[in-house]
Design an enzyme around this catalytic site. Structure first.
Site, PDB file in Angstrom:
ATOM      1  N   LEU A 157       0.808  -0.964  -0.032  1.00  0.00           N
ATOM      2  CA  LEU A 157       0.074   0.048   0.098  1.00  0.00           C
ATOM      3  C   LEU A 157       0.999   1.241  -0.017  1.00  0.00           C
ATOM      4  O   LEU A 157       1.076   2.061   1.049  1.00  0.00           O
ATOM      5  CB  LEU A 157      -0.957   0.063   1.370  1.00  0.00           C
ATOM      6  CG  LEU A 157      -2.223   0.690   1.051  1.00  0.00           C
ATOM      7  CD1 LEU A 157      -3.324   0.196   2.184  1.00  0.00           C
ATOM      8  CD2 LEU A 157      -1.848   2.399   1.444  1.00  0.00           C
ATOM      9  N   HIS A 201     -12.427   9.349  -2.495  1.00  0.00           N
ATOM     10  CA  HIS A 201     -13.077   8.360  -3.093  1.00  0.00           C
ATOM     11  C   HIS A 201     -14.000   9.295  -4.343  1.00  0.00           C
ATOM     12  O   HIS A 201     -14.468   8.374  -5.227  1.00  0.00           O
ATOM     13  CB  HIS A 201     -14.076   7.601  -2.538  1.00  0.00           C
ATOM     14  CG  HIS A 201     -13.171   6.629  -1.509  1.00  0.00           C
ATOM     15  ND1 HIS A 201     -13.448   6.856  -0.320  1.00  0.00           N
ATOM     16  CD2 HIS A 201     -12.260   5.731  -1.467  1.00  0.00           C
ATOM     17  CE1 HIS A 201     -12.544   6.100   0.387  1.00  0.00           C
ATOM     18  NE2 HIS A 201     -11.995   5.503  -0.173  1.00  0.00           N
TER      19      HIS A 201
END
Length: 725
Positions: free
Chosen positions: A439, A512
């Site tokens: 990540l 998002h």
């Protein structure tokens, strides 16, 4: 007395006092020691010459390597075929490698770079970098270790290419050498890259990389805390630590040889910590006396690596003190002669010449490559698909056609991605080609850049556009500059898939639903693809992969999350947003738009989520007697100016529907392109607010809506052709 004169005088006086005595050299034999010394001399005198050239008005770079000449020992411990991504104080390394390989005049290369001469063999006068394709030296302009993620990608690719049975740019047993300064070890890019290498090695993956910290104790004027580098990197899992006095040629060579041998044999990373000194300040204008004590500067002079090598050579009887000085003066004269020639070199003379390597475009070859496929498509041609399904099928088709292609990112493997777009690909093509990463977006992009540089065809995924921003320099400072600073000799073809934009329902918020693309549009040569329809998504992805393979193109493939699984356009169950999966030969040329409708009253220019918004608004405007045509840009860079101008002139009125922000958004570029092209009609734009996107229904208050489009269209038409924004 200048710092150059002081350094020169100290060396001469110290050598005069040396005494000859037979002494065993050890692993550093006499021939190698002499080669090392000559490389050090060339580097030192090149630094002197650069200062002299600046005084003559034709020297543009004075960050020197004086004090770091111990890195010549590192070069001689490596092979000339080992890829090297180097620190900017690597003059002696470069000279030593040129001597290893033969046929390269390192001094001429470096001084043409100082003079910004167009004949300089790697960057062609665009910047002073260390690089040569023949020497496997990959040019780096980094001063903050941003080249480390790419170096990790290069190391990873050596074994991965062999596993895939594809050709690699480097020998199967190569060691990747990546050097940097002690201040750079604190940068997040370095920390992340070293962590990703250790993580890979911890999992048993081959990672043949040697990280080399050339520690002179200073970051420009800021001291590095004593022993910090060893404390930070001396006991890391899966990272073997080596340390030596980089000013001692015997110790530097022996330890470098041991470290290189360890990496080459075990295919695991190592950290080589070389203690060094820095002479002549950070750069030409830097006066060390302003922040260092005289005693500190004097102590460094006594550790001069040239003096240490001279001491070794006289102690072994290889040279007398006078022969050392004669050799020093001989090399100095040779370097000065090259510097005088460099003063007369031709510089770059046109903007076209300067920009030529940034983004070569060969559309005919790209089209031919896009049409090539080695197996039938995975979905029946003509089957109605969503945007998500189109991308999934296309990735499968491309993986089947290109054995060197790899797909990777966070959660793309077994899970198949957050939105399922890579589902089933790992099962079909294996974990060597479709796999999960850390990540860490810097690590993902660095892996891609190193893979592309090494002969693979990387298609990484960045999970959300908002997550790209902390790693953008891997695209701006590393990916986009490589062809520019190597005149196309090196390239890193890559297609970066990025899920983004707003309008995502039921889940979202700033991270998002990010609509910020301004930083991408500012990168020279970067292709930005922005498909809206399923058939375009498939065809444009094929184009981006083909352009990567043919021209080394770096593409950002922006995927509208809100449209991934959309099926309807105007009414529920109308399936108006589905499209037939296109045949493998179909692609969309870079920089070509798509037009819907033939209305003569108004041209709506849009992209991404703006396309369905504009199509729905146009239907309601048509009921009011306003006939529209809608231009889907599809490519945000380069903009499809020819198509845009043609459709704008067809109506004389343009409304740009821009889901990105009003400031720094795409519409600014569209309006500017129209003005620059001489469009004399009316232009207006609607754009999202200069705000981050909030959670839930509040997002509707800052994003462009259909009502905004209808209102702006009415205002534009009522104001007549002269209405400009």
């Amino acid at each position: 007395m200048s710092v150059v004169e002081d350094l020169d005088r100290h060396f001469r006086e110290a050598v005069t006092g040396l005494r000859s005595a037979a002494h065993a050299v050890g692993r550093l034999d006499t021939r190698t020691a002499l080669d090392l010394f000559d490389a050090q001399l060339e580097s030192r005198h090149t630094d002197f010459a650069a200062r002299w050239m600046q005084q003559q008005g034709r020297g543009y770079y004075t960050i020197g390597s004086s004090g770091h000449e111990g890195n010549a020992a590192l070069a001689l411990a490596l092979r000339p075929t080992d890829p090297a991504l180097l620190h900017y104080r690597s003059g002696a390394f470069y000279c030593a490698r040129a001597r290893q390989a033969g046929g390269v005049d390192a001094v001429r290369d470096m001084l043409l770079g100082v003079a910004a001469g167009a004949d300089e063999p790697i960057a062609g006068g665009r910047h002073k970098v260390y690089g040569r394709h023949e020497l496997a030296v990959i040019p780096q302009t980094s001063t903050i270790a941003s080249h480390l993620p790419r170096a990790v990608g290069v190391a990873w690719s050596i074994a991965r290419a062999k596993r895939l049975g594809t050709e690699c740019a480097w020998p199967a047993d190569a060691v990747v050498c990546c050097s940097f300064g002690d201040a750079s070890v604190n940068h997040s890019t370095a920390a992340g890259a070293i962590n990703s290498a250790c993580n890979a090695a911890y999992q048993g993956l081959p990672m043949p990389i040697l990280f080399v910290c050339e520690d002179n104790g200073l970051g420009i004027s800021v001291p590095t805390p004593q022993d910090w580098v060893r404390q930070a990197y001396g006991n890391r899992p899966s990272l073997t630590y080596f340390a030596a006095d980089g000013c001692d040629p015997q110790a530097a060579f022996d330890t470098a040889y041991e470290a290189v041998t360890h990496v080459r044999k075990n295919r695991q990373p190592a950290f080589l910590h070389l203690s060094m000194v820095r002479f002549l300040g950070h750069a030409g204008s830097d006066a060390e006396a302003a922040y260092r004590m005289p005693s500190e500067i004097a102590a460094d002079l006594d550790r001069d690596p040239l003096l240490a090598t001279a001491r070794l050579l006289t102690a072994t009887g290889a040279l007398t003190p006078q022969q050392v000085l004669d050799r020093y003066d001989e090399v100095g004269g040779q370097v000065l002669a090259v510097a005088k020639e460099a003063l007369e070199s031709e510089p770059l003379t046109t903007a076209t010449q300067i920009a030529a390597p940034i983004a070569p475009r060969r559309p005919e070859l790209v089209a031919a490559e896009a049409r090539r496929t080695s197996e039938p498509p995975t979905a029946p041609v003509g089957e109605p698909v969503t945007v998500a399904q189109a991308i999934t099928h296309t990735l499968a088709d491309l993986l089947g056609s290109h054995p060197e292609m790899v797909v990777f990112g966070e959660d793309v493997g077994r899970k198949g991605g957050v939105y399922g777009l890579t589902r089933g690909l790992q099962r079909r093509f294996g974990t060597a080609r479709v796999f999960d990463t850390l990540l860490d977006e810097q690590a993902i992009l660095g892996l891609a850049l190193g893979a592309g540089l090494s002969g693979l065809l990387p298609v990484p995924e960045i999970q959300y556009l908002a997550y790209l921003h902390n790693a953008e320099d891997q695209l701006r400072g590393e990916a986009a500059t490589l062809q520019f600073f190597s005149q196309g000799q090196y390239r890193n073809p890559v297609v970066v898939r990025i899920a983004g934009y707003g309008y995502q329902r039921g889940f979202g918020g700033h991270f998002h639903n990010d609509n910020a693309v301004g930083a991408l549009r500012d990168i020279p040569g970067l292709v930005i693809a922005s498909p809206s329809r399923p058939d375009d998504a498939a065809a444009m992805l094929r184009t981006c992969v083909a352009a990567a393979k043919v021209d080394g193109t770096v593409s950002a493939f922006l995927e509208p999350i809100a449209l991934y699984h959309t099926r309807d356009l105007h009414t529920e169950d109308d399936n108006g947003w589905l499209a037939a999966y296109p045949p493998p030969a179909q692609h969309v040329p870079i920089g070509r738009a798509r037009t819907y409708g033939t209305g003569a009253d108004l041209t709506l220019v849009t992209f991404g989520n703006g396309l369905p918004i504009s199509l729905r608004a146009a239907r309601r405007l048509e009921q009011q007697g306003i006939a529209c045509r809608i231009v889907d840009l599809r490519w945000l860079a380069p903009l499809p100016v020819e198509d845009l101008l043609r459709e704008a002139r067809a109506t004389g009125r343009v409304l740009v529907v821009d889901e990105t922000r009003r400031t720094g958004g795409v519409s600014e570029g569209v309006v500017t392109a129209l003005v620059d092209a001489g469009f004399s009609g009316a232009v207006r734009r609607v754009a999202s607010a200069d705000s981050f996107v909030p959670l839930g229904k509040a997002a509707e208050l800052v994003l462009v809506s259909e009502a905004d489009v209808e209102r702006a269209a009415g205002e534009l038409l009522s104001g007549g052709p002269e209405a400009h924004e």
